[in-house]
Design an enzyme around this catalytic site. Structure first.
Site, mmCIF file in Angstrom:
data_model
loop_
_atom_site.group_PDB
_atom_site.id
_atom_site.type_symbol
_atom_site.label_atom_id
_atom_site.label_comp_id
_atom_site.label_asym_id
_atom_site.label_seq_id
_atom_site.Cartn_x
_atom_site.Cartn_y
_atom_site.Cartn_z
ATOM 1 N N ASP A 167 0.832 -1.193 0.000
ATOM 2 C CA ASP A 167 0.000 0.000 0.000
ATOM 3 C C ASP A 167 0.876 1.256 0.000
ATOM 4 O OD1 ASP A 167 -2.329 1.468 0.055
ATOM 5 O OD2 ASP A 167 -2.666 1.241 2.206
ATOM 6 N N ASN A 215 -10.535 -2.930 -6.690
ATOM 7 C CA ASN A 215 -9.704 -1.963 -7.413
ATOM 8 C C ASN A 215 -10.235 -1.606 -8.790
ATOM 9 O OD1 ASN A 215 -6.520 -3.178 -6.070
ATOM 10 N ND2 ASN A 215 -7.898 -1.590 -5.314
#
Length: 259
Positions: free
Chosen positions: A35, A83
């Protein structure tokens, strides 16, 4: 461990001691939630895709270091089922990046005896991206070194539903054949997961300081240790991995028992 610690960590920062790492307690399976690519890019006034490209070197470094340390499974969370909600330009760029990176790296991974495996629904990926992952699997499937597990179009809730449906199909098949109902065990259920045959992660690392699972390996991490680092993914290197491993080795893993 495949290499001496002083070779794996040749220039440790001050205060970080590679020799403190216990080679006998290296996690068998490390899972990483990568991340911070977008924030890394934003801090430099770059578009998000530049951050994803910068994160490739961190992926290379982590794979190389984990393999050298003797980690048996390394799972990297590359693209979640959620996503797809990102801007189309970013999604298209990511899919292209996955394909190009996999094709560029597979020979090197093969030379290092790394086996490439994917978890997730590849059927929804663009053909070029899907074929790149399939080619990597085909080329490396007989390798006996570390298994690199790429979670792409992966969502744990979807994975669990998939396993439930497989159990339901087996119940329906038994009923149709006139067989008695079966009581399913955890092992039966796990055979329907993408990770069937793999050990659960010993250690889950999340970068960028966020403290959440983001629909990642919900069943498999029941007794995993978690280490969260504020480092953004493109800045993650072997020494940050070392810090995570040292923190992991400082934990007392009881698995629900009293010691």
């Amino acid at each position: 461990m495949n290499k001496p610690l002083d070779i794996i960590f040749p220039n440790p920062p001050s205060g970080l001691a590679p020799e403190a790492l216990d080679a006998a307690r290296i996690p068998e399976h490390i899972a990483v939630i990568m991340d911070g690519n977008g924030r890394w890019a934003k801090k430099r006034a770059l578009n998000r895709l530049k951050g994803h490209k910068a994160g490739i070197e961190a992926v290379r470094e982590t794979i190389r270091c984990a393999s050298d340390l003797g980690v048996r499974y390394l799972t990297i969370y590359s693209f979640s089922t959620e996503n797809w909600k990102r801007p189309q330009e970013e999604v298209v760029g990511l899919m292209d990046l996955f394909a190009k990176t996999m094709l560029a790296e597979v020979d090197g991974l093969h030379e290092e005896h790394v086996r490439v495996k994917t978890i997730g629904d590849l059927s929804l990926l663009p053909e070029e991206t899907r074929e790149a992952f399939e080619e990597a699997w085909e080329k490396t499937k007989n390798n006996t070194g570390m298994t690199l597990v790429v979670a792409v179009n992966y969502g744990s809730r979807q994975e669990i539903l998939r396993a439930v449906n497989r159990c339901a199909e087996e119940v329906a098949a038994r009923t149709a054949d006139g067989l008695a109902p079966k009581e399913f065990s955890a092992e039966d259920f796990e055979r329907g997961l993408y990770t069937a045959g793999m050990p659960d992660p010993d250690l889950v690392i999340r970068t960028s300081g966020e403290v959440r699972l983001s629909n990642f390996l919900l069943w498999q991490v029941a007794y995993s240790e978690f280490v969260v680092t504020d480092v953004l993914w493109p800045d993650f290197d072997r020494y940050e991995l070392l810090r995570c491993l040292l923190e992991f080795q400082g934990r007392d893993r009881r698995f629900g028992a009293v010691k």
